[in-house]
Design a protein around this motif. Structure first.
Motif, PDB file in Angstrom:
ATOM      1  N   SER A 340       0.893  -1.288  -0.134  1.00 35.33           N
ATOM      2  CA  SER A 340      -0.210   0.081  -0.061  1.00 35.33           C
ATOM      3  C   SER A 340       0.822   1.289  -0.039  1.00 35.33           C
ATOM      4  O   SER A 340       0.584   2.337  -0.520  1.00 35.33           O
ATOM      5  N   LEU A 343       2.076   2.126  -3.292  1.00 35.55           N
ATOM      6  CA  LEU A 343       0.961   2.472  -4.093  1.00 35.55           C
ATOM      7  C   LEU A 343       0.464   3.840  -3.735  1.00 35.55           C
ATOM      8  O   LEU A 343       0.276   4.896  -4.743  1.00 35.55           O
ATOM      9  N   GLN A 347       1.191   7.176  -6.683  1.00 38.36           N
ATOM     10  CA  GLN A 347       0.160   8.128  -7.013  1.00 38.36           C
ATOM     11  C   GLN A 347       0.358   9.676  -6.749  1.00 38.36           C
ATOM     12  O   GLN A 347      -0.167  10.320  -7.386  1.00 38.36           O
ATOM     13  N   ARG A 351      -0.689  13.622  -9.739  1.00 39.73           N
ATOM     14  CA  ARG A 351      -1.718  14.653  -9.500  1.00 39.73           C
ATOM     15  C   ARG A 351      -0.981  16.067 -10.243  1.00 39.73           C
ATOM     16  O   ARG A 351       0.001  16.230 -10.406  1.00 39.73           O
TER      17      ARG A 351
ATOM     18  N   GLU B 394      -8.149   8.433  -5.027  1.00 42.72           N
ATOM     19  CA  GLU B 394      -6.867   7.616  -5.136  1.00 42.72           C
ATOM     20  C   GLU B 394      -7.066   6.100  -4.852  1.00 42.72           C
ATOM     21  O   GLU B 394      -7.992   5.659  -3.998  1.00 42.72           O
ATOM     22  N   LEU B 395      -6.243   5.242  -5.542  1.00 43.20           N
ATOM     23  CA  LEU B 395      -6.463   3.765  -5.456  1.00 43.20           C
ATOM     24  C   LEU B 395      -5.837   3.517  -4.286  1.00 43.20           C
ATOM     25  O   LEU B 395      -4.792   3.990  -3.386  1.00 43.20           O
ATOM     26  N   LYS B 396      -6.632   2.728  -3.417  1.00 40.80           N
ATOM     27  CA  LYS B 396      -6.136   1.950  -2.184  1.00 40.80           C
ATOM     28  C   LYS B 396      -5.960   0.417  -2.241  1.00 40.80           C
ATOM     29  O   LYS B 396      -6.349  -0.403  -3.034  1.00 40.80           O
ATOM     30  N   TRP B 397      -4.957   0.248  -1.514  1.00 36.70           N
ATOM     31  CA  TRP B 397      -4.551  -1.234  -1.212  1.00 36.70           C
ATOM     32  C   TRP B 397      -4.558  -2.033   0.201  1.00 36.70           C
ATOM     33  O   TRP B 397      -4.007  -1.138   0.904  1.00 36.70           O
ATOM     34  N   ASP B 399      -3.156  -4.035   2.611  1.00 37.30           N
ATOM     35  CA  ASP B 399      -1.973  -5.255   2.647  1.00 37.30           C
ATOM     36  C   ASP B 399      -2.357  -6.645   3.322  1.00 37.30           C
ATOM     37  O   ASP B 399      -1.382  -7.596   3.052  1.00 37.30           O
TER      38      ASP B 399
END
Ligand SMILES: Cc1ncc(C[n+]2csc(CCOP(=O)(O)OP(=O)(O)O)c2C)c(N)n1
Ligand code: SF4
Ligand SMILES: [Mg+2]
Lengths: 351, 602
Positions: A340, A343, A347, A351, B394-397, B399
């Motif tokens: 995460s 990620l 990102q 923007r 925003e993409l979330k992951w 874990d």
């Protein structure tokens, strides 16, 4: 009954190989091909070769396309996963299987129709990527399974069972593979067990795509007078260009040959191929000379056999891609997933 | 007097393909994004590398509408070739900016819009020496003009340039000079800003700009896919580019340089499909991105994978067909093709993302589904989602996520078995356990596309064949429970009108719903997220008297699937179709719905 289980008879005196397996441990279900079909002899040679090499059956994958020839993986190494794919597309499935697990020993069985017509593109690209497999083309000059139409390997002037004469020049898998830059090209005959077993072993151990074209008469549709893929014609025109000995890693080369009479090719695992020249001056490592020789012999209608070309130094697909030594399927998920935080970080640039 | 349109406008830029306008357009997008405006950018490009006309359309809308509106409030007409048609497209009251270095023919004008000439080429030629630089800077100069006219914050533009060119300060400077040239000319000659303009309304800090192919490729990385096979085809190519890019970033061993991924550029789509099957068969997660023509070529293998039960993931980024059609334009035209791809009795699960965020999530879900169900799974995106710039949360992951590998027996499980049978379903979900090559000698089985029985042996026996093909229907029932549920957006009032849509038609429907409400038309909206349909889809159809089915193809393919799968009365499913290759505008939905209701009332 839906399939035939082979009766397992333990013959006295049968010996085990280095990993304690009998020859029959490398067999499959009983063949349903026509009695006398060349393909069955090739199956027997595969059984023999894998047993002699002491390869654990579960490390083997056996793949094929469609045709009588492509049915045969069911008839050998029942302890290996098999994949009878679609017509002409065995090479792509093999490419994927090896991409996913580079530790497997891969054998592909195809026919002259399967590889030289519908699958000619995939055959070429398997050679081009030099995927690490033994690729056998069981070559009978016809489409056996669809009842005897000429295939692209049929020689010009060869006669069909019903009398038709083939008008087209043949495609030769061996010279095609060599001219495309392949690393291993051999031809054999289903009727020469000894040579065939050696070439299968050499092809399995070769670290790249080993093309092995085996003339394999179709007794039902292409074994008559006038056919150039019959037992009779092949025996009459049989011409070994060189003999090959396969020498396993720990073993020594015992016999000695005069200078210039033989070549030794070392494979990465330490095994050696001893190439003894039957035709003087034949050099299986010289691409242009081999091609010239094959062309000459083709004009004479000779069936040239042996390990006709080899270059064990050409890198196989994974070496070119630089993929990890660990098989893709064995990579742990935490090595594959960036998590995460990564990620969020990537990102921040969007923007 | 032109009406005031603050944070609600469409800006369209007409240029020539290959002249480097993409970076200028992206600069505009990002600047508006950082001012907090909800925006989308659509690239309307030709099937050509250099020389043909191309457009970039930015819609900014404070309500967050994402589809095309059908309006053009500000046109930047940089392409003499298309000037006439660009001029005609401007909405009444709108503005057109053109390069006045060259005089414009008198008859090419309109009284109901404002035409603003800026001598962009002249300004740049005076300022920059190199020919190529002059062409590029002309694009940057119109960004400057627009920043004055639309009120775009020049500090943001500077910050963006500094981030883009980082250490190359001379590039930052020349770009800034070009911006200033345009900016100054506009402020000197026109009343700035225009009534059509942007005003900062936040910072969009929870959002990102992304296209669907980038998101899907990233999803494959996060899903743990290791083998990708493909043959280049627009509009799917950038999906593999993205996978490659992120694998290179995250999956390359720092010390050895070894790659923990393997991308094979295949000789064609047939081979790509074969590679995907082979890799999944040995236990690696493998996928292929393609478009309609590729699916056609893969079809034989897709049927094989269905019948031999090999997990596999196919991305179809749809484009306009049949045949080559219009490869750089968008459609939703492959839903039938994919649902039933291949000959014989075949059916395949489909996932239907509506935006890049869902492309990411569904890429991951596709691998889980494919391995759980041991079958080919399709993710159907399209050019609009795949290649256009979307603003998404925003993409979330998580874990804690672990891949669902389905029923795969490990060596120790096989060891305990007396004998392993590949196609034996022991728990009634229609799925039999598989083994992987290399693991255990007792686990060996034979994969074949020819008739096989539940023990995995060859068969031509009618009952044995039927037993397997019937079990695949049990599996299909299991699939229905795993496919994501449709998303319901109920109307604010009770209504007998329903709308069903999927994928990239979503934005147009959402905007149309708001508009229709102002005309006192209320509709419940159900967005389908996958196939096979789950029971809620049938319920929705049953619960409404009229159901509009909105989609982007000529033949109403989703509607046909609904008729096939829901036992509904076909007459109540009203098609609302858009299929000219441009992304569906909300206007199409508004008109389709209201016209039908008008004729019904009449
Ligand atoms: C797509 C497709 N087209 C045609 C066939 C029919 N077909 C099955 S086997 C075969 C030819 C096989 O010839 P070959 O590879 O030489 O194998 P042989 O039977 O001679 O060993 C054909 C045309 C098929 N199975 N699939
Ligand atoms: S038809 Fe020919 S190739 Fe096929 S099994 Fe019979 S002999 Fe062999
Ligand atoms: Mg044949």
């Amino acid at each position: 009954m839906t399939y035939i289980t082979k009766p397992r008879i333990d013959l006295p005196g049968q010996s085990t190989n280095k990993i304690g397996l009998l020859r029959r441990d490398y067999e499959g279900v009983l063949s349903t091909l026509c009695a006398g079909c060349g393909h069955d002899s090739i199956t027997a040679a595969i059984v023999q070769a894998f047993w002699e090499l002491s390869i654990p059956p579960e490390k083997v994958v056996k793949l094929s396309g469609i045709g009588c020839s492509s049915k045969t993986p069911a008839y050998f190494i029942s302890g290996a996963h098999g994949f009878n794919s679609v017509h002409g597309r065995m090479p792509s499935v093999a490419t994927g299987a090896l991409a996913g697990n580079r530790d497997l020993v891969c054998i592909g069985v195809s026919g002259d129709g399967d590889s030289l017509s519908i699958g000619f593109g995939q055959f070429g690209h398997a050679v081009r990527r030099n995927i690490n497999m033994l690729y056998i083309i069981e070559n009978n000059g016809v489409y056996g399974l669809t009842k005897g139409q000429f295939s692209a390997s049929a020689d010009k002037g060869s006669k069909a069972k019903r009398g038709e004469i083939n008008q087209w020049k043949n495609i030769d898998s061996v010279s095609t593979a060599i001219s495309m830059g392949g690393s291993f090209a051999a031809r054999s005959f289903s009727g020469d067990r000894e040579q065939l077993v050696t070439l299968i072993k050499a092809g399995v151990m070769h670290p790249g795509c080993a093309i092995l074209d085996v003339v394999s008469p179709c007794v039902t549709f292409n074994d008559h007078l006038g056919s150039t893929k019959s037992y009779l014609y092949t025996r009459d025109h049989y011409h070994p260009a060189l003999e090959t000995d396969f020498v396993a890693p720990a073993n020594e080369i015992t016999t000695s040959y005069a200078e210039g009479e033989s070549t030794v090719v070392e494979l990465h695992d330490g095994s050696k191929l001893l190439l003894k020249k039957a035709d003087s001056g034949y050099d299986a490592t010289n691409r242009s000379k081999v091609l010239r020789y094959l062309e000459q012999q083709r004009a004479r209608g000779e069936v040239v056999t042996g390990l006709l070309f080899i270059n064990a130094e050409l890198p196989e697909m994974h070496l070119i891609y630089g993929t990890s030594k660990t098989a893709m399927k064995d990579l742990r998920f935490d090595k594959l997933n960036p998590g995460s935080l990564a990620l969020a970080e990537l990102q921040s640039r969007m923007r | 007097m032109p009406e005031s349109r603050v944070n609600d406008f469409v800006l369209k830029i007409a240029t020539v393909n290959g002249t480097g306008s993409a970076s200028a357009n992206s600069l505009l997008m990002k600047a508006l994004f950082r001012m907090g405006l909800p925006i989308t950018g659509k690239n309307l490009f030709p099937s050509n590398i250099q020389g043909l006309p191309t457009w970039y359309e930015i819609r900014a809308n404070h309500r967050g509408y994402m589809s095309r509106s059908g309006r053009v409030d500000v046109m930047v007409a940089m392409n003499a070739q298309t000037y006439q048609r660009d001029l005609a497209e401007v909405s009444p009251g709108g503005f057109l900016i053109y390069d006045s270095t060259w005089p414009r023919e008198r008859e090419l004008t309109r009284d109901d819009i404002t035409v603003l000439g800026v001598p962009l080429a002249k300004l740049c030629n005076k300022h920059f020496r190199k020919a190529r630089v002059r062409i590029l800077m002309k694009n940057v100069a119109y960004v400057g003009v627009l920043s004055a006219l639309l009120g775009i914050d020049t500090r943001i533009l500077r910050a963006l340039l500094e981030e883009t060119f980082a250490s190359k300060t001379e590039l930052v400077e020349s770009n800034l000079q070009a911006i200033n040239l345009g900016y100054k000319y506009a402020t000197d000659n026109f009343t700035c800003p225009l009534p059509v303009r942007a005003e900062a309304m936040g910072d969009n800090k929870d959002y990102v700009l992304m296209d669907g192919n980038a998101a899907a490729g990233l999803g494959c990385v996060y899903a743990g896919a290791t083998v990708g096979a493909w043959y280049p085809i627009t509009p799917s190519t950038s999906l593999m580019d993205s996978f490659n890019f992120y694998c290179n970033m995250f999956r390359t061993d720092k010390s050895s340089g070894d790659k923990n991924y393997c991308i094979v550029q295949a000789e064609d789509e047939l081979a790509a499909a074969g590679i995907v099957l082979g890799a999944n068969w040995v236990g690696a997660r493998a996928f292929t991105p393609t478009s309609g023509p590729g699916i056609s070529l893969m079809s034989e293998f897709i049927g094989f994978a269905y019948y031999a039960e090999i997990p596999s993931v196919f991305f179809d980024v749809q484009r306009v067909g049949p045949s080559t059609g219009m490869p750089t334009r968008t459609q939703q035209c492959d839903i039938m093709l994919c649902a039933f791809a291949s000959h014989g009795d075949t059916m395949h699960p489909l996932l239907l993302p509506a935006n890049p965020g869902e492309c990411f999530e569904m890429a991951v879900a596709a691998f889980d589904l494919a391995e759980h169900l041991q079958t080919p799974v399709f993710v159907l995106s399209d050019l609009d989602i795949g290649m256009n710039d979307w603003m998404i949360p925003e993409l979330k992951w998580d874990d804690g996520y672990r891949p669902d590998r389905g029923k795969v027996l490990q060596a120790e499980d096989v060891e305990k078995l007396e004998k392993f049978y590949r196609y034996l379903d022991t728990d009634g979900d229609g799925i039999a356990a598989r083994t992987l090559p290399g693991d255990h000698p007792k686990g060996a089985y034979f994969t074949r596309g020819s008739g096989h029985n539940r023990l995995g042996a060859y068969t031509e026996n009618e009952d044995e064949y039927k037993e397997i093909i019937d079990r695949l229907m049990v599996k299909w029932e299991t699939a229905k429970k795993l496919i994501p549920e449709p998303r319901l957006k109920p109307a604010k009032k009770k209504t007998s009108i329903g709308i069903i849509a999927y994928g990239s038609s979503d934005g147009a429907v959402l905007e149309a719903l708001d508009h229709l409400r102002t005309e006192d038309i209320h509709a419940d909206y159900l967005r389908v997220l996958g196939f096979p349909f789950n029971g809620k889809v049938s319920e929705f159809v049953e619960d409404h008297e009229t159901v509009f089915v909105v989609e982007q193809n000529r033949d109403g393919q989703l509607r046909t699937l609904l008729i096939l799968e829901t036992n509904t009365d076909a007459a109540k499913l009203i098609p609302v179709l858009h299929y000219n290759g441009m992304p569906i505008p909300s206007q199409c939905v508004i008109e389709g719905v209201s016209k039908h209701l008008d004729t019904e009332a009449a």
